[in-house]
Motif scaffolding. Structure first.
Motif, PDB file in Angstrom:
ATOM      1  N   GLU A  15      21.713  -9.082 -38.935  1.00  0.00           N
ATOM      2  CA  GLU A  15      20.892  -9.251 -40.137  1.00  0.00           C
ATOM      3  C   GLU A  15      19.448  -8.856 -39.866  1.00  0.00           C
ATOM      4  N   ARG A  16      18.938  -9.232 -38.723  1.00  0.00           N
ATOM      5  CA  ARG A  16      17.546  -8.912 -38.394  1.00  0.00           C
ATOM      6  C   ARG A  16      17.350  -7.405 -38.258  1.00  0.00           C
ATOM      7  N   THR A  17      18.273  -6.734 -37.588  1.00  0.00           N
ATOM      8  CA  THR A  17      18.123  -5.296 -37.419  1.00  0.00           C
ATOM      9  C   THR A  17      18.326  -4.555 -38.738  1.00  0.00           C
ATOM     10  N   SER A  18      19.125  -5.105 -39.632  1.00  0.00           N
ATOM     11  CA  SER A  18      19.290  -4.500 -40.952  1.00  0.00           C
ATOM     12  C   SER A  18      17.980  -4.543 -41.737  1.00  0.00           C
ATOM     13  N   ASP A  19      17.226  -5.622 -41.598  1.00  0.00           N
ATOM     14  CA  ASP A  19      15.914  -5.706 -42.249  1.00  0.00           C
ATOM     15  C   ASP A  19      14.931  -4.706 -41.642  1.00  0.00           C
ATOM     16  N   LEU A  20      15.028  -4.472 -40.334  1.00  0.00           N
ATOM     17  CA  LEU A  20      14.138  -3.524 -39.675  1.00  0.00           C
ATOM     18  C   LEU A  20      14.409  -2.081 -40.093  1.00  0.00           C
ATOM     19  N   MET A  21      15.623  -1.798 -40.541  1.00  0.00           N
ATOM     20  CA  MET A  21      15.981  -0.430 -40.925  1.00  0.00           C
ATOM     21  C   MET A  21      15.165   0.064 -42.116  1.00  0.00           C
ATOM     22  N   SER A  22      14.699  -0.840 -42.965  1.00  0.00           N
ATOM     23  CA  SER A  22      13.879  -0.415 -44.099  1.00  0.00           C
ATOM     24  C   SER A  22      12.531   0.130 -43.626  1.00  0.00           C
ATOM     25  N   ASN A  23      12.091  -0.250 -42.438  1.00  0.00           N
ATOM     26  CA  ASN A  23      10.846   0.259 -41.850  1.00  0.00           C
ATOM     27  C   ASN A  23      11.108   1.416 -40.885  1.00  0.00           C
ATOM     28  N   LEU A  24      12.319   1.994 -40.944  1.00  0.00           N
ATOM     29  CA  LEU A  24      12.731   3.077 -40.049  1.00  0.00           C
ATOM     30  C   LEU A  24      12.685   2.662 -38.583  1.00  0.00           C
ATOM     31  N   THR A  25      13.035   1.409 -38.300  1.00  0.00           N
ATOM     32  CA  THR A  25      13.164   0.913 -36.926  1.00  0.00           C
ATOM     33  C   THR A  25      14.633   0.590 -36.680  1.00  0.00           C
ATOM     34  N   TYR A  26      15.188   1.176 -35.645  1.00  0.00           N
ATOM     35  CA  TYR A  26      16.598   0.996 -35.315  1.00  0.00           C
ATOM     36  C   TYR A  26      16.711   0.399 -33.920  1.00  0.00           C
ATOM     37  N   VAL A  27      17.789  -0.368 -33.705  1.00  0.00           N
ATOM     38  CA  VAL A  27      17.973  -1.072 -32.433  1.00  0.00           C
ATOM     39  C   VAL A  27      19.250  -0.563 -31.771  1.00  0.00           C
ATOM     40  N   PHE A  28      19.147  -0.236 -30.487  1.00  0.00           N
ATOM     41  CA  PHE A  28      20.280   0.267 -29.720  1.00  0.00           C
ATOM     42  C   PHE A  28      20.403  -0.489 -28.413  1.00  0.00           C
ATOM     43  N   GLU A  29      21.645  -0.628 -27.938  1.00  0.00           N
ATOM     44  CA  GLU A  29      21.866  -1.073 -26.566  1.00  0.00           C
ATOM     45  C   GLU A  29      21.788   0.171 -25.703  1.00  0.00           C
ATOM     46  N   VAL A  30      20.988   0.112 -24.656  1.00  0.00           N
ATOM     47  CA  VAL A  30      20.762   1.285 -23.811  1.00  0.00           C
ATOM     48  C   VAL A  30      21.084   0.955 -22.362  1.00  0.00           C
ATOM     49  N   ASP A  31      21.150   2.003 -21.561  1.00  0.00           N
ATOM     50  CA  ASP A  31      21.375   1.842 -20.125  1.00  0.00           C
ATOM     51  C   ASP A  31      20.220   1.053 -19.520  1.00  0.00           C
ATOM     52  N   LYS A  32      20.534   0.113 -18.670  1.00  0.00           N
ATOM     53  CA  LYS A  32      19.515  -0.784 -18.116  1.00  0.00           C
ATOM     54  C   LYS A  32      18.490  -0.049 -17.255  1.00  0.00           C
ATOM     55  N   ARG A  33      18.865   1.088 -16.688  1.00  0.00           N
ATOM     56  CA  ARG A  33      17.953   1.844 -15.829  1.00  0.00           C
ATOM     57  C   ARG A  33      17.117   2.862 -16.589  1.00  0.00           C
ATOM     58  N   ALA A  34      17.387   3.047 -17.888  1.00  0.00           N
ATOM     59  CA  ALA A  34      16.675   4.061 -18.674  1.00  0.00           C
ATOM     60  C   ALA A  34      15.263   3.593 -19.002  1.00  0.00           C
ATOM     61  N   ASN A  35      14.308   4.525 -18.961  1.00  0.00           N
ATOM     62  CA  ASN A  35      12.942   4.182 -19.340  1.00  0.00           C
ATOM     63  C   ASN A  35      12.675   4.641 -20.779  1.00  0.00           C
ATOM     64  N   LYS A  36      11.487   4.340 -21.293  1.00  0.00           N
ATOM     65  CA  LYS A  36      11.182   4.616 -22.692  1.00  0.00           C
ATOM     66  C   LYS A  36      11.191   6.113 -22.999  1.00  0.00           C
ATOM     67  N   THR A  56      11.223  -1.879 -25.583  1.00  0.00           N
ATOM     68  CA  THR A  56      12.451  -2.311 -24.919  1.00  0.00           C
ATOM     69  C   THR A  56      12.367  -3.786 -24.563  1.00  0.00           C
ATOM     70  N   ALA A  57      13.542  -4.392 -24.450  1.00  0.00           N
ATOM     71  CA  ALA A  57      13.643  -5.793 -24.039  1.00  0.00           C
ATOM     72  C   ALA A  57      14.920  -5.959 -23.234  1.00  0.00           C
ATOM     73  N   ILE A  58      14.832  -6.706 -22.153  1.00  0.00           N
ATOM     74  CA  ILE A  58      16.018  -7.010 -21.353  1.00  0.00           C
ATOM     75  C   ILE A  58      16.518  -8.380 -21.791  1.00  0.00           C
ATOM     76  N   LYS A  77      20.076  -4.316 -21.878  1.00  0.00           N
ATOM     77  CA  LYS A  77      18.769  -3.866 -22.341  1.00  0.00           C
ATOM     78  C   LYS A  77      18.907  -3.318 -23.757  1.00  0.00           C
ATOM     79  N   LYS A  78      17.958  -3.685 -24.620  1.00  0.00           N
ATOM     80  CA  LYS A  78      17.970  -3.129 -25.965  1.00  0.00           C
ATOM     81  C   LYS A  78      16.652  -2.438 -26.241  1.00  0.00           C
ATOM     82  N   ALA A  79      16.732  -1.431 -27.106  1.00  0.00           N
ATOM     83  CA  ALA A  79      15.561  -0.624 -27.431  1.00  0.00           C
ATOM     84  C   ALA A  79      15.337  -0.642 -28.934  1.00  0.00           C
ATOM     85  N   PHE A  80      14.106  -0.915 -29.346  1.00  0.00           N
ATOM     86  CA  PHE A  80      13.689  -0.836 -30.740  1.00  0.00           C
ATOM     87  C   PHE A  80      13.030   0.528 -30.914  1.00  0.00           C
TER      88      PHE A  80
END
Length: 96
Positions: A15-36, A56-58, A77-80
């Protein structure tokens, strides 16, 4: 450079990420070793959009009980990802 599909694992849809989509912000699960920078390049290659910023947030592991057995969930790790205003919304999320 790594394959972009190895860096971006899956979208996180709540629900929270669905609200962020209206601001063109998307959330993904990413590889833990990946940088921004790697995350930004992977999103731009896969979806053909312009990325403004990546936060990013771990997510820590949490205790779980399965009957008599106890253990922990995996740490991940997730990335906004925020897109530019002239970018089109991601088609992947339009069906949600």
């Amino acid at each position: 450079m790594k394959d972009p599909r190895d860096i971006i694992k899956r979208p996180v849809i709540t629900e929270r990420t669905s609200d962020l989509m209206s601001n063109l912000t998307y959330v993904f699960e990413v590889d833990k070793r990946a940088n921004k920078t790697e995350i930004k390049q992977a999103i731009e290659q896969i979806f053909k959009v312009k990325v403004i910023k990546v936060n990013t947030a771990i997510m820590p592991k949490k205790p779980k009980n399965y009957g008599r057995h106890s253990g922990y969930t995996s740490e991940w790790k997730k990335a906004f990802v925020t897109l530019s205003q002239d970018s089109k919304p991601l088609e992947f999320f339009e069906t949600v």
